[in-house]
Design an enzyme around this catalytic site. Sequence first.
Site, PDB file in Angstrom:
ATOM      1  N   VAL A  76      -0.877 -11.132   7.276  1.00  0.00           N
ATOM      2  CA  VAL A  76      -1.537  -9.855   7.504  1.00  0.00           C
ATOM      3  C   VAL A  76      -2.767  -9.770   6.611  1.00  0.00           C
ATOM      4  O   VAL A  76      -2.702 -10.044   5.411  1.00  0.00           O
ATOM      5  CB  VAL A  76      -0.597  -8.676   7.188  1.00  0.00           C
ATOM      6  CG1 VAL A  76      -1.259  -7.354   7.512  1.00  0.00           C
ATOM      7  CG2 VAL A  76       0.726  -8.825   7.934  1.00  0.00           C
ATOM      8  N   VAL A 103       2.867 -12.890   4.396  1.00  0.00           N
ATOM      9  CA  VAL A 103       1.752 -12.893   3.466  1.00  0.00           C
ATOM     10  C   VAL A 103       0.900 -11.689   3.839  1.00  0.00           C
ATOM     11  O   VAL A 103       0.642 -11.445   5.015  1.00  0.00           O
ATOM     12  CB  VAL A 103       0.916 -14.187   3.593  1.00  0.00           C
ATOM     13  CG1 VAL A 103      -0.347 -14.090   2.766  1.00  0.00           C
ATOM     14  CG2 VAL A 103       1.733 -15.390   3.198  1.00  0.00           C
ATOM     15  N   CYS A 104       0.468 -10.923   2.857  1.00  0.00           N
ATOM     16  CA  CYS A 104      -0.428  -9.795   3.113  1.00  0.00           C
ATOM     17  C   CYS A 104      -1.514  -9.824   2.052  1.00  0.00           C
ATOM     18  O   CYS A 104      -1.216  -9.797   0.852  1.00  0.00           O
ATOM     19  CB  CYS A 104       0.330  -8.472   3.069  1.00  0.00           C
ATOM     20  SG  CYS A 104      -0.685  -7.040   3.523  1.00  0.00           S
ATOM     21  N   VAL A 105      -2.772  -9.913   2.493  1.00  0.00           N
ATOM     22  CA  VAL A 105      -3.882  -9.984   1.556  1.00  0.00           C
ATOM     23  C   VAL A 105      -4.989  -9.016   1.955  1.00  0.00           C
ATOM     24  O   VAL A 105      -5.142  -8.665   3.119  1.00  0.00           O
ATOM     25  CB  VAL A 105      -4.461 -11.422   1.464  1.00  0.00           C
ATOM     26  CG1 VAL A 105      -3.440 -12.377   0.915  1.00  0.00           C
ATOM     27  CG2 VAL A 105      -4.959 -11.889   2.810  1.00  0.00           C
TER      28      VAL A 105
END
Length: 125
Positions: A76, A103-105
């Site tokens: 994301v 994964v969220c960045v």
Amino acid sequence: MEFVHASKACASVGPYSHAVKAGNTYYLSGQVPFHPVGGTIVGSNMAEQAAQTLANLNAVLEEAGLKITDIAKTTVFIENWDDFEAFNEVYANFMGDHRPARVCVEVSNIAGGCLIEMDAICVVE
């Protein structure tokens, strides 16, 4: 390999498929909150845009014959980390009890001025 085109998701804006099946693994391309018909951004805040992004992702899942519980991992990208809580609430409701790796960045520029983009990897056993 098999290529998936989802007629109920927003049209691809480049030379790629909505998803590619390789063996028992599906790689879903990034989805953004574009309306599937008009191609315009749906929503002005993270909750609205996350809901449309997940609706587009779900359209790809359905076209490929997959379900939410086939998702093994998501990636994301959000434009502003301050929107994480709003995104996470919509995401949790969408996933229900399913908890894929994620994964969220935070990133500085998402296609078309969107607040979010999300892809997924699915496995069918």
